[in-house]
Write a protein that holds these residues in place. Structure first.
Motif, PDB file in Angstrom:
ATOM      1  N   LYS A  73       0.851  -1.195   0.000  1.00  0.00           N
ATOM      2  CA  LYS A  73       0.000   0.000   0.000  1.00  0.00           C
ATOM      3  C   LYS A  73       0.878   1.234   0.000  1.00  0.00           C
ATOM      4  N   ARG A  74       0.392   2.275  -0.701  1.00  0.00           N
ATOM      5  CA  ARG A  74       1.098   3.554  -0.717  1.00  0.00           C
ATOM      6  C   ARG A  74       0.157   4.631  -1.214  1.00  0.00           C
ATOM      7  N   GLY A  75       0.591   5.872  -1.102  1.00  0.00           N
ATOM      8  CA  GLY A  75      -0.157   6.960  -1.700  1.00  0.00           C
ATOM      9  C   GLY A  75      -0.166   6.789  -3.211  1.00  0.00           C
ATOM     10  N   ILE A  76      -1.255   7.216  -3.845  1.00  0.00           N
ATOM     11  CA  ILE A  76      -1.364   7.052  -5.295  1.00  0.00           C
ATOM     12  C   ILE A  76      -0.159   7.698  -5.973  1.00  0.00           C
ATOM     13  N   ALA A  77       0.507   6.937  -6.817  1.00  0.00           N
ATOM     14  CA  ALA A  77       1.737   7.383  -7.472  1.00  0.00           C
ATOM     15  C   ALA A  77       1.432   8.147  -8.756  1.00  0.00           C
ATOM     16  N   GLN A  78       2.446   8.843  -9.228  1.00  0.00           N
ATOM     17  CA  GLN A  78       2.324   9.561 -10.497  1.00  0.00           C
ATOM     18  C   GLN A  78       2.197   8.569 -11.645  1.00  0.00           C
ATOM     19  N   PHE A  79       1.583   9.020 -12.716  1.00  0.00           N
ATOM     20  CA  PHE A  79       1.358   8.176 -13.886  1.00  0.00           C
ATOM     21  C   PHE A  79       2.680   7.708 -14.484  1.00  0.00           C
ATOM     22  N   SER A  80       3.738   8.491 -14.309  1.00  0.00           N
ATOM     23  CA  SER A  80       5.045   8.157 -14.885  1.00  0.00           C
ATOM     24  C   SER A  80       5.834   7.160 -14.037  1.00  0.00           C
ATOM     25  N   SER A  81       5.285   6.713 -12.907  1.00  0.00           N
ATOM     26  CA  SER A  81       5.967   5.773 -12.025  1.00  0.00           C
ATOM     27  C   SER A  81       6.291   4.470 -12.757  1.00  0.00           C
ATOM     28  N   PRO A  82       7.526   3.944 -12.620  1.00  0.00           N
ATOM     29  CA  PRO A  82       7.862   2.659 -13.247  1.00  0.00           C
ATOM     30  C   PRO A  82       6.987   1.513 -12.751  1.00  0.00           C
ATOM     31  N   LEU A  83       6.616   1.542 -11.463  1.00  0.00           N
ATOM     32  CA  LEU A  83       5.749   0.492 -10.929  1.00  0.00           C
ATOM     33  C   LEU A  83       4.352   0.585 -11.533  1.00  0.00           C
ATOM     34  N   VAL A  84       3.843   1.800 -11.692  1.00  0.00           N
ATOM     35  CA  VAL A  84       2.551   1.997 -12.363  1.00  0.00           C
ATOM     36  C   VAL A  84       2.625   1.458 -13.792  1.00  0.00           C
ATOM     37  N   GLY A  85       3.733   1.716 -14.469  1.00  0.00           N
ATOM     38  CA  GLY A  85       3.915   1.196 -15.835  1.00  0.00           C
ATOM     39  C   GLY A  85       3.874  -0.315 -15.883  1.00  0.00           C
ATOM     40  N   TRP A  86       4.527  -0.980 -14.918  1.00  0.00           N
ATOM     41  CA  TRP A  86       4.520  -2.442 -14.858  1.00  0.00           C
ATOM     42  C   TRP A  86       3.109  -2.956 -14.590  1.00  0.00           C
ATOM     43  N   CYS A  87       2.405  -2.319 -13.648  1.00  0.00           N
ATOM     44  CA  CYS A  87       1.030  -2.726 -13.336  1.00  0.00           C
ATOM     45  C   CYS A  87       0.120  -2.535 -14.545  1.00  0.00           C
ATOM     46  N   ARG A  88       0.241  -1.406 -15.216  1.00  0.00           N
ATOM     47  CA  ARG A  88      -0.600  -1.149 -16.388  1.00  0.00           C
ATOM     48  C   ARG A  88      -0.317  -2.157 -17.497  1.00  0.00           C
ATOM     49  N   ALA A  89       0.960  -2.447 -17.753  1.00  0.00           N
ATOM     50  CA  ALA A  89       1.315  -3.407 -18.804  1.00  0.00           C
ATOM     51  C   ALA A  89       0.757  -4.793 -18.490  1.00  0.00           C
ATOM     52  N   THR A  90       0.774  -5.158 -17.209  1.00  0.00           N
ATOM     53  CA  THR A  90       0.298  -6.483 -16.808  1.00  0.00           C
ATOM     54  C   THR A  90      -1.220  -6.554 -16.736  1.00  0.00           C
ATOM     55  N   LEU A  91      -1.843  -5.575 -16.067  1.00  0.00           N
ATOM     56  CA  LEU A  91      -3.267  -5.652 -15.778  1.00  0.00           C
ATOM     57  C   LEU A  91      -4.161  -5.029 -16.848  1.00  0.00           C
ATOM     58  N   GLU A  92      -3.613  -4.154 -17.671  1.00  0.00           N
ATOM     59  CA  GLU A  92      -4.406  -3.530 -18.724  1.00  0.00           C
ATOM     60  C   GLU A  92      -3.960  -3.968 -20.113  1.00  0.00           C
ATOM     61  N   GLY A  93      -2.956  -4.837 -20.173  1.00  0.00           N
ATOM     62  CA  GLY A  93      -2.395  -5.249 -21.455  1.00  0.00           C
ATOM     63  C   GLY A  93      -3.152  -6.349 -22.160  1.00  0.00           C
ATOM     64  N   GLU A  94      -4.183  -6.897 -21.508  1.00  0.00           N
ATOM     65  CA  GLU A  94      -5.019  -7.963 -22.092  1.00  0.00           C
ATOM     66  C   GLU A  94      -4.189  -9.136 -22.598  1.00  0.00           C
ATOM     67  N   PHE A  95      -3.106  -9.431 -21.906  1.00  0.00           N
ATOM     68  CA  PHE A  95      -2.216 -10.555 -22.207  1.00  0.00           C
ATOM     69  C   PHE A  95      -1.650 -10.495 -23.624  1.00  0.00           C
ATOM     70  N   SER A  96      -1.487  -9.277 -24.151  1.00  0.00           N
ATOM     71  CA  SER A  96      -0.920  -9.131 -25.491  1.00  0.00           C
ATOM     72  C   SER A  96       0.598  -9.275 -25.465  1.00  0.00           C
ATOM     73  N   THR A  97       1.206  -9.177 -24.283  1.00  0.00           N
ATOM     74  CA  THR A  97       2.641  -9.385 -24.145  1.00  0.00           C
ATOM     75  C   THR A  97       2.884 -10.393 -23.022  1.00  0.00           C
ATOM     76  N   ILE A  98       4.073 -10.931 -23.000  1.00  0.00           N
ATOM     77  CA  ILE A  98       4.447 -11.892 -21.965  1.00  0.00           C
ATOM     78  C   ILE A  98       4.544 -11.169 -20.622  1.00  0.00           C
ATOM     79  N   LEU A  99       4.050 -11.808 -19.571  1.00  0.00           N
ATOM     80  CA  LEU A  99       4.142 -11.228 -18.238  1.00  0.00           C
ATOM     81  C   LEU A  99       5.601 -11.012 -17.862  1.00  0.00           C
ATOM     82  N   GLN A 100       5.891  -9.863 -17.312  1.00  0.00           N
ATOM     83  CA  GLN A 100       7.236  -9.573 -16.842  1.00  0.00           C
ATOM     84  C   GLN A 100       7.306  -9.949 -15.362  1.00  0.00           C
ATOM     85  N   LEU A 101       8.109 -10.952 -15.054  1.00  0.00           N
ATOM     86  CA  LEU A 101       8.252 -11.442 -13.686  1.00  0.00           C
ATOM     87  C   LEU A 101       9.440 -10.755 -13.026  1.00  0.00           C
ATOM     88  N   ARG A 102       9.282 -10.430 -11.758  1.00  0.00           N
ATOM     89  CA  ARG A 102      10.353  -9.776 -11.011  1.00  0.00           C
ATOM     90  C   ARG A 102      10.483 -10.432  -9.649  1.00  0.00           C
TER      91      ARG A 102
END
Length: 155
Positions: free
Chosen positions: A71-100
């Motif tokens: 949990k954290r305060g809502i991050a900026q849209f440019s956040s790398p973590l937000v980018g990872w979440c968007r790619a995974t959860l909004e990407g409709e499985f069009s790309t391979i999941l990035q595991l970390r």
């Protein structure tokens, strides 16, 4: 237990911790106000002993764990973590999941690592925002839940 761990006879407080994202391109966006879901348990199967009704054996079946939640305060849209979440959860499985690998460390007052946990092959599975409330003066909070293959305590 080392003498540093129980300074003055007390367990360490849980407010001084760090979160890191590794494996490949590490994410530097790691400020969180809460971490939960650290834990593992053995799932068991009940087997009744034939002819002897007093005994029910609990046999180990497999390890299971819940999701790691941050949990954290809502991050900026440019956040790398937000980018990872968007790619995974909004990407409709069009790309391979990035595991970390996610590493959570509980620190002592002198910045020493008291305990550390490593969560391998993690990826975001849920991203939500706490309710907005016009009668409270609080920071807007986002919650991110991660699934992972296995975890281990490293310290």
């Amino acid at each position: 237990m080392s003498g540093d761990y129980f300074e003055d006879g007390y367990p360490p407080p849980a407010f001084y911790f760090t979160v890191g994202f590794g494996s490949g391109n590490p994410i530097a966006d790691t400020a969180f106000n809460e971490v939960s879901g650290i834990g593992t348990e053995i799932e068991t199967e009940s087997v009744v002993e034939g002819g002897e009704n007093r005994f029910v054996h609990q046999l180990p079946k497999q390890l299971k764990h819940g999701n790691l939640e941050l949990k954290r305060g809502i991050a900026q849209f440019s956040s790398p973590l937000v980018g990872w979440c968007r790619a995974t959860l909004e990407g409709e499985f069009s790309t391979i999941l990035q595991l970390r690998t996610i590493i959570v460390k509980l620190n002592g007052e002198k910045k020493q690592v008291l305990r550390a946990w490593e969560f391998n092959d993690a990826y975001p599975v849920k991203w939500s925002v706490d309710a907005f409330n016009s009668t409270k003066n609080e920071v807007a909070i986002e919650k991110i839940a991660f699934a992972y293959s296995f975890s281990k305590r490293t310290v």
